[in-house]
Design a protein around this motif. Sequence first.
Motif, PDB file in Angstrom:
ATOM      1  N   ILE A 108       0.852  -1.194   0.000  1.00 34.25           N
ATOM      2  CA  ILE A 108       0.000   0.000   0.000  1.00 34.25           C
ATOM      3  C   ILE A 108       0.888   1.245   0.000  1.00 34.25           C
ATOM      4  CG2 ILE A 108      -1.668   1.320   1.374  1.00 34.25           C
ATOM      5  CD1 ILE A 108      -2.826  -1.393   2.272  1.00 34.25           C
ATOM      6  N   GLY A 109       0.582   2.162  -0.914  1.00 37.42           N
ATOM      7  CA  GLY A 109       1.358   3.390  -1.036  1.00 37.42           C
ATOM      8  C   GLY A 109       2.545   3.273  -1.961  1.00 37.42           C
ATOM      9  N   VAL A 110       2.795   2.091  -2.499  1.00 36.82           N
ATOM     10  CA  VAL A 110       3.955   1.875  -3.366  1.00 36.82           C
ATOM     11  C   VAL A 110       3.484   1.548  -4.778  1.00 36.82           C
ATOM     12  CG1 VAL A 110       6.096   0.593  -3.722  1.00 36.82           C
ATOM     13  CG2 VAL A 110       5.251   0.991  -1.388  1.00 36.82           C
ATOM     14  N   THR A 111       3.859   2.411  -5.710  1.00 33.16           N
ATOM     15  CA  THR A 111       3.598   2.181  -7.129  1.00 33.16           C
ATOM     16  C   THR A 111       4.800   2.688  -7.916  1.00 33.16           C
ATOM     17  OG1 THR A 111       2.514   4.316  -7.480  1.00 33.16           O
ATOM     18  CG2 THR A 111       1.084   2.467  -6.875  1.00 33.16           C
ATOM     19  N   HIS A 112       5.002   2.118  -9.084  1.00 27.18           N
ATOM     20  CA  HIS A 112       6.044   2.606  -9.990  1.00 27.18           C
ATOM     21  C   HIS A 112       5.713   2.089 -11.390  1.00 27.18           C
ATOM     22  CE1 HIS A 112       9.827   3.706 -11.761  1.00 27.18           C
ATOM     23  NE2 HIS A 112      10.106   4.393 -10.656  1.00 27.18           N
ATOM     24  N   ALA A 113       5.130   2.954 -12.201  1.00 27.62           N
ATOM     25  CA  ALA A 113       4.621   2.543 -13.511  1.00 27.62           C
ATOM     26  C   ALA A 113       5.689   1.944 -14.412  1.00 27.62           C
ATOM     27  CB  ALA A 113       3.940   3.725 -14.203  1.00 27.62           C
ATOM     28  N   GLU A 114       6.863   2.578 -14.491  1.00 27.67           N
ATOM     29  CA  GLU A 114       7.893   2.095 -15.405  1.00 27.67           C
ATOM     30  C   GLU A 114       8.437   0.734 -14.968  1.00 27.67           C
ATOM     31  OE1 GLU A 114       8.013   5.162 -13.939  1.00 27.67           O
ATOM     32  OE2 GLU A 114       7.439   6.404 -15.649  1.00 27.67           O
ATOM     33  N   ALA A 115       8.708   0.580 -13.683  1.00 30.74           N
ATOM     34  CA  ALA A 115       9.213  -0.700 -13.189  1.00 30.74           C
ATOM     35  C   ALA A 115       8.154  -1.789 -13.349  1.00 30.74           C
ATOM     36  CB  ALA A 115       9.644  -0.582 -11.728  1.00 30.74           C
ATOM     37  N   ALA A 116       6.906  -1.432 -13.110  1.00 35.94           N
ATOM     38  CA  ALA A 116       5.819  -2.403 -13.290  1.00 35.94           C
ATOM     39  C   ALA A 116       5.738  -2.844 -14.749  1.00 35.94           C
ATOM     40  CB  ALA A 116       4.495  -1.796 -12.834  1.00 35.94           C
ATOM     41  N   ALA A 117       5.867  -1.902 -15.663  1.00 33.83           N
ATOM     42  CA  ALA A 117       5.815  -2.229 -17.094  1.00 33.83           C
ATOM     43  C   ALA A 117       6.964  -3.157 -17.481  1.00 33.83           C
ATOM     44  CB  ALA A 117       5.847  -0.954 -17.929  1.00 33.83           C
ATOM     45  N   ILE A 127       1.327  -6.465  -8.909  1.00 33.42           N
ATOM     46  CA  ILE A 127       0.275  -5.901  -8.075  1.00 33.42           C
ATOM     47  C   ILE A 127       0.865  -4.661  -7.412  1.00 33.42           C
ATOM     48  CG2 ILE A 127      -1.310  -6.303  -6.145  1.00 33.42           C
ATOM     49  CD1 ILE A 127      -1.770  -8.170  -8.583  1.00 33.42           C
ATOM     50  N   GLN A 128       0.132  -3.549  -7.471  1.00 31.71           N
ATOM     51  CA  GLN A 128       0.615  -2.308  -6.875  1.00 31.71           C
ATOM     52  C   GLN A 128      -0.398  -1.782  -5.863  1.00 31.71           C
ATOM     53  OE1 GLN A 128       2.813   0.478  -9.584  1.00 31.71           O
ATOM     54  NE2 GLN A 128       1.495  -0.492 -11.109  1.00 31.71           N
ATOM     55  N   ASN A 129       0.123  -1.100  -4.841  1.00 31.30           N
ATOM     56  CA  ASN A 129      -0.706  -0.388  -3.878  1.00 31.30           C
ATOM     57  C   ASN A 129      -1.711  -1.307  -3.171  1.00 31.30           C
ATOM     58  OD1 ASN A 129      -1.392   1.990  -2.523  1.00 31.30           O
ATOM     59  ND2 ASN A 129      -3.010   2.474  -3.987  1.00 31.30           N
ATOM     60  N   ARG A 130      -1.291  -2.523  -2.882  1.00 27.45           N
ATOM     61  CA  ARG A 130      -2.138  -3.499  -2.194  1.00 27.45           C
ATOM     62  C   ARG A 130      -1.306  -4.235  -1.156  1.00 27.45           C
ATOM     63  NH1 ARG A 130      -7.331  -4.973  -4.375  1.00 27.45           N
ATOM     64  NH2 ARG A 130      -7.826  -3.344  -5.863  1.00 27.45           N
ATOM     65  N   CYS A 131      -1.984  -4.838  -0.194  1.00 29.56           N
ATOM     66  CA  CYS A 131      -1.311  -5.609   0.843  1.00 29.56           C
ATOM     67  C   CYS A 131      -1.789  -7.060   0.783  1.00 29.56           C
ATOM     68  CB  CYS A 131      -1.625  -5.018   2.216  1.00 29.56           C
ATOM     69  SG  CYS A 131      -0.961  -5.999   3.577  1.00 29.56           S
ATOM     70  N   PRO A 132      -0.870  -8.024   0.691  1.00 24.73           N
ATOM     71  CA  PRO A 132      -1.309  -9.424   0.610  1.00 24.73           C
ATOM     72  C   PRO A 132      -2.035  -9.890   1.876  1.00 24.73           C
ATOM     73  CG  PRO A 132       1.077  -9.304   0.821  1.00 24.73           C
ATOM     74  CD  PRO A 132       0.586  -7.904   0.607  1.00 24.73           C
ATOM     75  N   LYS A 133      -1.703  -9.345   3.029  1.00 18.23           N
ATOM     76  CA  LYS A 133      -2.400  -9.715   4.266  1.00 18.23           C
ATOM     77  C   LYS A 133      -3.864  -9.283   4.190  1.00 18.23           C
ATOM     78  CE  LYS A 133      -2.465  -8.723   9.251  1.00 18.23           C
ATOM     79  NZ  LYS A 133      -3.792  -8.136   9.332  1.00 18.23           N
TER      80      LYS A 133
END
Length: 157
Positions: A108-117, A127-133
């Motif tokens: 949660i709170g962590v995103t990075h479009a280029e790295a994700a791409a 998966i971005q901006n989510r918590c597995p728990k």
Amino acid sequence: MTENPSDKLLRQILTDSKSFACVGVSPNPVRPSHYVARYLSLKGYRIIPVNPGQVGKTLFGAEVVGDISQIAEPVDVIDIFRRPEAVPDIVATALAMNPLPKTIWMQIGVTHAEAAAQAEAAGLQVIQNRCPKIEYQRLFGELRMGGFATGLISSKL
């Protein structure tokens, strides 16, 4: 880039994955990175703790490594508890792993479009901006009204 993944995808990742490398995990039990990793370990996932300041210590039954490049075994999910500016280097290192992890999961709170791409282009789920728990609890029936797993069915005692 999956910032709004389907429940089906989240459920598939959480069902099929057996191991999480928790990058930025803390030994402090009040830190989210600690209690998320602890929760996942209690659910049967193998946790590989990654924190350069804690190398050689033991967390969740495993020795802490300083970097994901030092992980000597296959890992399903790279779970990132670091600031967004740290994500590109983590993803680049993950893409050099053999075998590749299946999923890059940004907390949660962590995103990075280029790295994700980049990760998606290499065939990884992202998966971005989510918590597995939180997602595990939500998808597998552990959350109650208000988001708490109290075990109480009503407010009446």
